[in-house]
Design a protein around this motif. Structure first.
Motif, PDB file in Angstrom:
ATOM      1  N   LEU A  39     -53.073 -24.487  -2.051  1.00  0.00           N
ATOM      2  CA  LEU A  39     -54.008 -24.074  -1.004  1.00  0.00           C
ATOM      3  C   LEU A  39     -55.314 -24.858  -1.076  1.00  0.00           C
ATOM      4  CD1 LEU A  39     -53.393 -20.227  -1.046  1.00  0.00           C
ATOM      5  CD2 LEU A  39     -52.731 -21.842   0.748  1.00  0.00           C
ATOM      6  N   GLU A  40     -55.778 -25.141  -2.273  1.00  0.00           N
ATOM      7  CA  GLU A  40     -56.996 -25.947  -2.407  1.00  0.00           C
ATOM      8  C   GLU A  40     -56.776 -27.347  -1.841  1.00  0.00           C
ATOM      9  OE1 GLU A  40     -59.207 -23.929  -6.263  1.00  0.00           O
ATOM     10  OE2 GLU A  40     -57.722 -25.502  -6.589  1.00  0.00           O
ATOM     11  N   ALA A  41     -55.585 -27.905  -2.070  1.00  0.00           N
ATOM     12  CA  ALA A  41     -55.276 -29.222  -1.515  1.00  0.00           C
ATOM     13  C   ALA A  41     -55.205 -29.187   0.006  1.00  0.00           C
ATOM     14  CB  ALA A  41     -53.950 -29.726  -2.091  1.00  0.00           C
ATOM     15  N   ARG A  42     -54.924 -27.998   0.566  1.00  0.00           N
ATOM     16  CA  ARG A  42     -54.882 -27.826   2.027  1.00  0.00           C
ATOM     17  C   ARG A  42     -56.269 -27.521   2.593  1.00  0.00           C
ATOM     18  NH1 ARG A  42     -50.285 -29.285   4.629  1.00  0.00           N
ATOM     19  NH2 ARG A  42     -50.613 -27.649   6.200  1.00  0.00           N
ATOM     20  N   GLY A  43     -57.271 -27.502   1.728  1.00  0.00           N
ATOM     21  CA  GLY A  43     -58.638 -27.355   2.208  1.00  0.00           C
ATOM     22  C   GLY A  43     -59.203 -25.956   2.182  1.00  0.00           C
ATOM     23  N   TYR A  44     -58.537 -25.028   1.494  1.00  0.00           N
ATOM     24  CA  TYR A  44     -59.023 -23.650   1.431  1.00  0.00           C
ATOM     25  C   TYR A  44     -59.881 -23.426   0.195  1.00  0.00           C
ATOM     26  CZ  TYR A  44     -55.717 -22.544   5.143  1.00  0.00           C
ATOM     27  OH  TYR A  44     -55.051 -22.504   6.346  1.00  0.00           O
ATOM     28  N   GLN A  45     -60.919 -22.622   0.353  1.00  0.00           N
ATOM     29  CA  GLN A  45     -61.695 -22.133  -0.777  1.00  0.00           C
ATOM     30  C   GLN A  45     -61.115 -20.791  -1.192  1.00  0.00           C
ATOM     31  OE1 GLN A  45     -65.705 -22.305   1.052  1.00  0.00           O
ATOM     32  NE2 GLN A  45     -66.187 -23.795  -0.533  1.00  0.00           N
ATOM     33  N   LEU A  46     -60.918 -20.583  -2.482  1.00  0.00           N
ATOM     34  CA  LEU A  46     -60.203 -19.414  -2.967  1.00  0.00           C
ATOM     35  C   LEU A  46     -61.132 -18.465  -3.711  1.00  0.00           C
ATOM     36  CD1 LEU A  46     -56.991 -21.147  -4.370  1.00  0.00           C
ATOM     37  CD2 LEU A  46     -57.495 -20.448  -2.016  1.00  0.00           C
ATOM     38  N   PRO A  47     -60.917 -17.168  -3.588  1.00  0.00           N
ATOM     39  CA  PRO A  47     -61.675 -16.195  -4.381  1.00  0.00           C
ATOM     40  C   PRO A  47     -61.406 -16.418  -5.870  1.00  0.00           C
ATOM     41  CG  PRO A  47     -60.508 -15.109  -2.573  1.00  0.00           C
ATOM     42  CD  PRO A  47     -59.984 -16.510  -2.642  1.00  0.00           C
ATOM     43  N   ALA A  48     -62.416 -16.145  -6.677  1.00  0.00           N
ATOM     44  CA  ALA A  48     -62.302 -16.421  -8.107  1.00  0.00           C
ATOM     45  C   ALA A  48     -61.417 -15.419  -8.833  1.00  0.00           C
ATOM     46  CB  ALA A  48     -63.688 -16.442  -8.746  1.00  0.00           C
ATOM     47  N   VAL A  49     -61.338 -14.194  -8.318  1.00  0.00           N
ATOM     48  CA  VAL A  49     -60.598 -13.133  -8.999  1.00  0.00           C
ATOM     49  C   VAL A  49     -59.748 -12.367  -7.987  1.00  0.00           C
ATOM     50  CG1 VAL A  49     -62.304 -12.875 -10.824  1.00  0.00           C
ATOM     51  CG2 VAL A  49     -62.537 -11.532  -8.733  1.00  0.00           C
ATOM     52  N   PRO A  50     -58.723 -11.638  -8.459  1.00  0.00           N
ATOM     53  CA  PRO A  50     -57.914 -10.830  -7.555  1.00  0.00           C
ATOM     54  C   PRO A  50     -58.722  -9.724  -6.875  1.00  0.00           C
ATOM     55  CG  PRO A  50     -56.758 -11.195  -9.627  1.00  0.00           C
ATOM     56  CD  PRO A  50     -58.163 -11.675  -9.824  1.00  0.00           C
ATOM     57  N   ASN A  51     -58.169  -9.231  -5.776  1.00  0.00           N
ATOM     58  CA  ASN A  51     -58.776  -8.165  -4.968  1.00  0.00           C
ATOM     59  C   ASN A  51     -60.141  -8.561  -4.414  1.00  0.00           C
ATOM     60  OD1 ASN A  51     -56.627  -6.267  -5.159  1.00  0.00           O
ATOM     61  ND2 ASN A  51     -57.279  -5.826  -7.251  1.00  0.00           N
ATOM     62  N   GLN A  52     -60.245  -9.843  -4.102  1.00  0.00           N
ATOM     63  CA  GLN A  52     -61.423 -10.367  -3.414  1.00  0.00           C
ATOM     64  C   GLN A  52     -60.953 -11.241  -2.251  1.00  0.00           C
ATOM     65  OE1 GLN A  52     -64.912  -9.918  -4.116  1.00  0.00           O
ATOM     66  NE2 GLN A  52     -64.046  -8.216  -5.253  1.00  0.00           N
ATOM     67  N   ALA A  53     -61.817 -11.368  -1.243  1.00  0.00           N
ATOM     68  CA  ALA A  53     -61.527 -12.197  -0.080  1.00  0.00           C
ATOM     69  C   ALA A  53     -62.672 -13.156   0.149  1.00  0.00           C
ATOM     70  CB  ALA A  53     -61.306 -11.324   1.153  1.00  0.00           C
ATOM     71  N   LEU A  54     -62.351 -14.300   0.750  1.00  0.00           N
ATOM     72  CA  LEU A  54     -63.361 -15.308   1.005  1.00  0.00           C
ATOM     73  C   LEU A  54     -63.171 -15.854   2.415  1.00  0.00           C
ATOM     74  CD1 LEU A  54     -65.711 -16.714  -0.445  1.00  0.00           C
ATOM     75  CD2 LEU A  54     -64.097 -18.498  -1.134  1.00  0.00           C
ATOM     76  N   SER A  55     -64.217 -15.756   3.226  1.00  0.00           N
ATOM     77  CA  SER A  55     -64.178 -16.289   4.585  1.00  0.00           C
ATOM     78  C   SER A  55     -64.278 -17.811   4.531  1.00  0.00           C
ATOM     79  CB  SER A  55     -65.331 -15.730   5.420  1.00  0.00           C
ATOM     80  OG  SER A  55     -65.221 -14.337   5.552  1.00  0.00           O
ATOM     81  N   GLN A  56     -63.498 -18.471   5.391  1.00  0.00           N
ATOM     82  CA  GLN A  56     -63.501 -19.924   5.467  1.00  0.00           C
ATOM     83  C   GLN A  56     -64.405 -20.379   6.616  1.00  0.00           C
ATOM     84  OE1 GLN A  56     -61.308 -21.425   2.894  1.00  0.00           O
ATOM     85  NE2 GLN A  56     -61.626 -19.259   2.388  1.00  0.00           N
ATOM     86  N   ALA A  57     -64.757 -21.650   6.629  1.00  0.00           N
ATOM     87  CA  ALA A  57     -65.681 -22.169   7.637  1.00  0.00           C
ATOM     88  C   ALA A  57     -65.151 -22.000   9.051  1.00  0.00           C
ATOM     89  CB  ALA A  57     -65.967 -23.645   7.351  1.00  0.00           C
ATOM     90  N   ASP A  58     -63.824 -22.002   9.215  1.00  0.00           N
ATOM     91  CA  ASP A  58     -63.247 -21.901  10.551  1.00  0.00           C
ATOM     92  C   ASP A  58     -62.997 -20.458  10.983  1.00  0.00           C
ATOM     93  OD1 ASP A  58     -61.150 -21.242   8.892  1.00  0.00           O
ATOM     94  OD2 ASP A  58     -59.686 -22.538   9.871  1.00  0.00           O
ATOM     95  N   GLY A  59     -63.420 -19.491  10.161  1.00  0.00           N
ATOM     96  CA  GLY A  59     -63.230 -18.087  10.508  1.00  0.00           C
ATOM     97  C   GLY A  59     -61.971 -17.466   9.951  1.00  0.00           C
TER      98      GLY A  59
END
Length: 225
Positions: free
Chosen positions: A69-89
């Protein structure tokens, strides 16, 4: 010509409940634009419920999923049970050490996340596709009363001080398993709730029943704009 869910190849499990609503195209499917009654923007800000089940979502699991997923350009939450919004929404939910759930963005009608499912290929890499479009319905509970509504259905404390932005809970509500993520849309407070697709009709009714005390009602996409 007015749009009807039957005109589309993909339909929400709740489409029969939206027969009187105005619909907008959403890729190969559709989404409720409005219900044609009152100020839906004000309703969404207070207590609204939107069916996002036709917006793309997909999961990945495995030891190599994070790197993929990182290679596909996504930023990932550091720990489980967390979410992270991406620049494109779009949103990335980390469900466990090695499982992720991607939620599509209304900005591109879910096109990026839909493409992730199409682009994945099976090989010897420990990164496995988890199709979620047909397994889960996706509902959006919006407004300042969301925690009070969910307190009637769920044992998890979803107030902002206990469940801040970016939090994810894998729990039960109205006696079915759900995934709940606190992910606002701009300044609009929003709980994204995913439940078993076969239980969507029941859970939609349970939410509407819990919302009655607060004057909550269904809203369409126009309420978010």
């Amino acid at each position: 010509m007015s749009l009807h869910a039957e005109h589309f190849s993909e339909r929400s499990p709740l489409y029969r409940l939206h027969q009187d609503a105005q619909l907008n195209a959403l890729g190969d499917s559709c989404i409720v634009s409005n219900y044609g009654a009152g100020d839906e923007r004000a309703r969404a800000a207070h207590c609204g419920l939107l069916d996002l089940s036709n917006l793309a979502r997909v999961g990945f699991r495995g030891a190599a999923s994070a790197a993929y997923l990182e290679a596909r350009g996504y930023q990932l939450p550091a720990v489980p049970n967390q979410a992270l919004s991406q620049a494109d929404g779009s949103q990335v939910l980390r469900m466990s050490q090695a499982e992720y759930l991607l939620l599509g963005s209304l900005q591109d009608t879910g096109a990026r996340v839909r493409q992730e499912e199409l682009a994945w290929q099976f090989d010897d890499t420990p990164n496995y596709l988890l199709p979620r479009q047909d397994s889960h319905a996706w509902l959006l509970l919006s407004g300042t009363c969301q925690a009070e509504v969910m307190a009637k259905l769920c044992g998890v404390d979803l107030r902002a001080e206990a469940f801040p932005v970016g939090s994810v809970a894998q729990t039960s509500a109205a006696r079915i398993n759900v995934i709940i993520a606190n992910l606002p849309l701009g300044e609009l407070p929003c709980l994204h709730i995913l439940c078993d697709r076969a239980s969507a009709d029941y859970f939609w009714g349970a939410l509407l029943d819990a919302m009655q005390e607060f004057g909550g009602q269904p809203v369409g996409l126009d309420a978010l704009r």
